[in-house]
Design a protein around this motif. Structure first.
Motif, PDB file in Angstrom:
ATOM      1  N   LEU A 322       0.870  -1.186   0.000  1.00  0.00           N
ATOM      2  CA  LEU A 322       0.000   0.000   0.000  1.00  0.00           C
ATOM      3  C   LEU A 322       0.899   1.226   0.000  1.00  0.00           C
ATOM      4  CD1 LEU A 322      -2.476  -1.348   2.656  1.00  0.00           C
ATOM      5  CD2 LEU A 322      -3.022  -0.903   0.255  1.00  0.00           C
ATOM      6  N   ILE A 323       0.556   2.230  -0.804  1.00  0.00           N
ATOM      7  CA  ILE A 323       1.402   3.426  -0.914  1.00  0.00           C
ATOM      8  C   ILE A 323       0.586   4.624  -0.425  1.00  0.00           C
ATOM      9  CG2 ILE A 323       2.818   4.827  -2.482  1.00  0.00           C
ATOM     10  CD1 ILE A 323       2.601   2.245  -4.391  1.00  0.00           C
ATOM     11  N   CYS A 324       0.960   5.129   0.742  1.00  0.00           N
ATOM     12  CA  CYS A 324       0.250   6.291   1.312  1.00  0.00           C
ATOM     13  C   CYS A 324       1.101   6.897   2.437  1.00  0.00           C
ATOM     14  CB  CYS A 324      -1.113   5.896   1.850  1.00  0.00           C
ATOM     15  SG  CYS A 324      -1.091   4.606   3.085  1.00  0.00           S
ATOM     16  N   GLU A 325       0.875   8.191   2.702  1.00  0.00           N
ATOM     17  CA  GLU A 325       1.538   8.827   3.848  1.00  0.00           C
ATOM     18  C   GLU A 325       0.782   8.461   5.123  1.00  0.00           C
ATOM     19  OE1 GLU A 325       4.378  10.688   3.382  1.00  0.00           O
ATOM     20  OE2 GLU A 325       4.197  10.304   1.231  1.00  0.00           O
ATOM     21  N   ARG A 326      -0.535   8.482   5.040  1.00  0.00           N
ATOM     22  CA  ARG A 326      -1.424   8.183   6.157  1.00  0.00           C
ATOM     23  C   ARG A 326      -2.681   7.522   5.602  1.00  0.00           C
ATOM     24  NH1 ARG A 326      -3.725  12.141   9.334  1.00  0.00           N
ATOM     25  NH2 ARG A 326      -3.937  13.390   7.443  1.00  0.00           N
ATOM     26  N   PRO A 327      -3.392   6.697   6.334  1.00  0.00           N
ATOM     27  CA  PRO A 327      -3.122   6.280   7.709  1.00  0.00           C
ATOM     28  C   PRO A 327      -1.906   5.364   7.791  1.00  0.00           C
ATOM     29  CG  PRO A 327      -4.906   4.980   6.788  1.00  0.00           C
ATOM     30  CD  PRO A 327      -4.580   6.022   5.759  1.00  0.00           C
ATOM     31  N   LYS A 328      -1.366   5.202   8.978  1.00  0.00           N
ATOM     32  CA  LYS A 328      -0.223   4.313   9.173  1.00  0.00           C
ATOM     33  C   LYS A 328      -0.718   2.864   9.080  1.00  0.00           C
ATOM     34  CE  LYS A 328       2.852   7.328   9.345  1.00  0.00           C
ATOM     35  NZ  LYS A 328       3.436   7.499   8.007  1.00  0.00           N
ATOM     36  N   ILE A 329      -0.037   2.084   8.264  1.00  0.00           N
ATOM     37  CA  ILE A 329      -0.493   0.714   7.984  1.00  0.00           C
ATOM     38  C   ILE A 329       0.084  -0.297   8.985  1.00  0.00           C
ATOM     39  CG2 ILE A 329      -0.521  -1.122   6.212  1.00  0.00           C
ATOM     40  CD1 ILE A 329      -2.221   1.392   5.534  1.00  0.00           C
ATOM     41  N   GLY A 330       1.321  -0.040   9.443  1.00  0.00           N
ATOM     42  CA  GLY A 330       2.006  -1.000  10.320  1.00  0.00           C
ATOM     43  C   GLY A 330       1.122  -1.562  11.424  1.00  0.00           C
ATOM     44  N   PRO A 331       0.464  -0.710  12.205  1.00  0.00           N
ATOM     45  CA  PRO A 331      -0.312  -1.223  13.345  1.00  0.00           C
ATOM     46  C   PRO A 331      -1.491  -2.118  12.945  1.00  0.00           C
ATOM     47  CG  PRO A 331       0.056   1.163  13.517  1.00  0.00           C
ATOM     48  CD  PRO A 331       0.519   0.759  12.162  1.00  0.00           C
ATOM     49  N   VAL A 332      -1.969  -1.989  11.703  1.00  0.00           N
ATOM     50  CA  VAL A 332      -3.140  -2.796  11.299  1.00  0.00           C
ATOM     51  C   VAL A 332      -2.796  -3.869  10.254  1.00  0.00           C
ATOM     52  CG1 VAL A 332      -5.075  -1.260  11.874  1.00  0.00           C
ATOM     53  CG2 VAL A 332      -3.746  -0.848   9.794  1.00  0.00           C
ATOM     54  N   ALA A 333      -1.517  -3.968   9.875  1.00  0.00           N
ATOM     55  CA  ALA A 333      -1.130  -4.921   8.817  1.00  0.00           C
ATOM     56  C   ALA A 333      -1.452  -6.366   9.214  1.00  0.00           C
ATOM     57  CB  ALA A 333       0.350  -4.773   8.490  1.00  0.00           C
ATOM     58  N   GLY A 334      -1.266  -6.696  10.503  1.00  0.00           N
ATOM     59  CA  GLY A 334      -1.540  -8.067  10.967  1.00  0.00           C
ATOM     60  C   GLY A 334      -3.009  -8.423  10.779  1.00  0.00           C
ATOM     61  N   ALA A 335      -3.889  -7.476  11.160  1.00  0.00           N
ATOM     62  CA  ALA A 335      -5.333  -7.726  11.014  1.00  0.00           C
ATOM     63  C   ALA A 335      -5.704  -7.847   9.541  1.00  0.00           C
ATOM     64  CB  ALA A 335      -6.123  -6.585  11.668  1.00  0.00           C
ATOM     65  N   MET A 336      -5.064  -7.047   8.701  1.00  0.00           N
ATOM     66  CA  MET A 336      -5.343  -7.114   7.252  1.00  0.00           C
ATOM     67  C   MET A 336      -4.920  -8.469   6.690  1.00  0.00           C
ATOM     68  SD  MET A 336      -4.093  -3.452   5.841  1.00  0.00           S
ATOM     69  CE  MET A 336      -4.731  -1.925   6.475  1.00  0.00           C
ATOM     70  N   ARG A 337      -3.751  -8.925   7.076  1.00  0.00           N
ATOM     71  CA  ARG A 337      -3.279 -10.226   6.577  1.00  0.00           C
ATOM     72  C   ARG A 337      -4.238 -11.332   7.000  1.00  0.00           C
ATOM     73  NH1 ARG A 337       2.096 -11.677   8.945  1.00  0.00           N
ATOM     74  NH2 ARG A 337       1.996 -13.417   7.493  1.00  0.00           N
ATOM     75  N   ALA A 338      -4.656 -11.271   8.287  1.00  0.00           N
ATOM     76  CA  ALA A 338      -5.548 -12.322   8.795  1.00  0.00           C
ATOM     77  C   ALA A 338      -6.859 -12.338   8.008  1.00  0.00           C
ATOM     78  CB  ALA A 338      -5.810 -12.095  10.284  1.00  0.00           C
ATOM     79  N   GLU A 339      -7.396 -11.154   7.732  1.00  0.00           N
ATOM     80  CA  GLU A 339      -8.670 -11.089   7.008  1.00  0.00           C
ATOM     81  C   GLU A 339      -8.508 -11.567   5.560  1.00  0.00           C
ATOM     82  OE1 GLU A 339     -11.487 -11.035   7.915  1.00  0.00           O
ATOM     83  OE2 GLU A 339     -12.824 -10.187   6.407  1.00  0.00           O
ATOM     84  N   MET A 340      -7.414 -11.173   4.920  1.00  0.00           N
ATOM     85  CA  MET A 340      -7.176 -11.613   3.536  1.00  0.00           C
ATOM     86  C   MET A 340      -6.968 -13.130   3.482  1.00  0.00           C
ATOM     87  SD  MET A 340      -7.348  -9.062   1.420  1.00  0.00           S
ATOM     88  CE  MET A 340      -6.354  -9.301  -0.038  1.00  0.00           C
TER      89      MET A 340
END
Ligand code: CTP
Ligand SMILES: C[C@](O)(CO)[C@H](O)COP(=O)(O)O
Length: 381
Positions: A322-340
């Motif tokens: 994901l390419i963006c300045e904000r929101p910060k992805i790090g804190p939610v990347a784990g939840a995103m991986r789990a959902e995907m």
């Protein structure tokens, strides 16, 4: 030099049994003989094709080769293999100088093996593929070992067995009959026969269990690995959060889109379609169709995953940036991986979600939207 292949297929396949001779039974959805004939018909160095058939099998043969663009001569075979070979030798097209005599029951013959036999005929009147015996050999009787038998210099014979036409015709004419193969006939006539490297996959369907073996070989040959990439962009609009990879992420903006604008999930979905060469999200779910307005993007992802599964592919891995300045992805990347992983039906270690800024450059740098880039690998075992 004009090469004709003679495929002998007049046997009854008694050891395999079944409602039709083994050469007409399906091997991974296609008749054994259809595969054998297709292998020679497609070989650029083979210009003539003679297929030797049992007189009762004309309809079965027509069914086996349906759909092939075939210019083959068919002739009735005899009561033994060598009688069938002789019938084939009499039917080769005018101008033939070399023949390749092959069992219809060996459907997995490879083009390279055919090449080796043809090449060896440049220096020898006969050439045949074989594999050295590697197991220890015994003589036995009544379920008991009588004595070891030396294996040095022993080979397992295969087909196609290649010959100069005039030489093998004369050899068969002079032979009393009962030979196991055409090399035996050639040797009886004093012909020199070269051994070329055989191929373990070039098995002869002899017993029922050989079908399962041949299907395993075919599966290996048809293993397919594909990669696809996906790219998507959504612009920010007024709002209080974005949906990324199915996870609601608090933010001082939302993403604008016809669906829920889940840019990450869209990129992965398009990567799957891409690997399948199966269009893209817009093609399967047109933005002009009101039924997809505000739709949850998991509908799209599940559709692409199902299309892959229907074609026999499993997802080996997916990698999303994901390419963006904000929101910060790090804190939610784990939840995103789990959902995907849940939506795609794959293990967590097969999905990666990472992020980068664009160093405040471009539209993502100006925080006008989010871009997403994905790669997916599909494997059909
Ligand atoms: N009278 C015969 C006998 C055999 N063959 C062909 O020779 C090849 C090798 O023979 P084999 O595997 O022994 O086939 P079958 O004779 O059909 O098998 P079975 O002995 O089990 O009946 C096969 O493609 C078979 O169709 C032939 O054309 N004419
Ligand atoms: C010709 C042959 O394929 C060489 O291996 C084989 O001898 C023919 O089959 P069969 O089972 O011996 O009849």
């Amino acid at each position: 030099m004009t090469v004709t292949a003679i495929i002998v297929a007049a046997g009854r396949g008694t050891r395999v049994g079944g409602d039709r001779p083994k050469q007409y039974q399906p091997l991974a959805g296609r008749a054994v003989l259809g595969r054998t004939v297709a292998a020679f018909a497609a070989h650029p160095a083979v210009s003539g094709l003679v297929v030797v058939l049992h007189p009762d099998d004309a309809d079965l043969f027509a069914e086996a080769v349906a759909g092939l663009d075939l210019a083959a001569v068919t002739v009735p075979g005899g009561a033994t293999r060598d009688a069938s070979v002789q019938a084939g030798l009499m039917a080769v097209p005018r101008g033939t100088t070399r023949v390749l005599i092959h069992d219809g029951a060996r459907p997995l013959v490879a083009p390279a093996l055919i090449d080796r036999v043809i090449a060896a005929l440049d220096t020898c009147p006969g050439a045949a593929p074989a594999l050295p015996v590697t197991d220890a050999l015994w003589r036995g009787e009544g379920g008991r070992v009588l004595a070891p038998h030396p294996r040095e210099g022993l080979f397992r014979a295969q087909t196609p067995q290649g010959f100069h036409l005039d030489a093998i015709r004369a050899a068969h004419a002079a032979h009393p009959g009962g030979a196991a193969d055409d090399v035996e006939v050639a040797l009886a006539a004093g012909l020199d026969v070269a051994i070329v490297e055989g191929d373990e996959d070039n098995l002869k369907i002899t017993h029922r269990q050989d079908f399962a073996r041949a299907e395993r070989v075919l599966r290996e040959k048809t293993m397919d690995i594909r990669t696809g990439n996906g790219f998507d962009v959504h612009a920010f609009c007024e709002g209080d959060g974005v949906i990324l990879c199915g996870v609601k992420v608090p933010h001082d903006k939302a993403l604008k889109g016809h669906s829920d604008a889940d840019v990450g999930m869209h990129a992965v979905t398009d990567a799957i379609y891409g690997a399948l060469a199966d269009g893209d999200i817009g093609q399967h779910f047109p933005p002009s169709d009101p039924q997809w307005k505000g739709a949850a993007s998991e509908i799209f992802l599940k559709h692409a995953v199902a299309r892959a599964a229907e074609r026999g592919y499993r997802i080996a891995n997916a990698d999303l940036t994901l390419i963006c300045e904000r929101p910060k992805i790090g804190p939610v990347a784990g939840a995103m991986r789990a959902e995907m992983a849940r939506l795609m039906g794959i293990d967590l270690d097969r999905i990666s979600v990472k992020a980068t800024t664009s160093e405040q450059l471009g539209f993502t740098g100006r925080e006008e939207g989010i871009a997403a880039l994905a790669s997916v690998t599909l494997v059909r075992p």
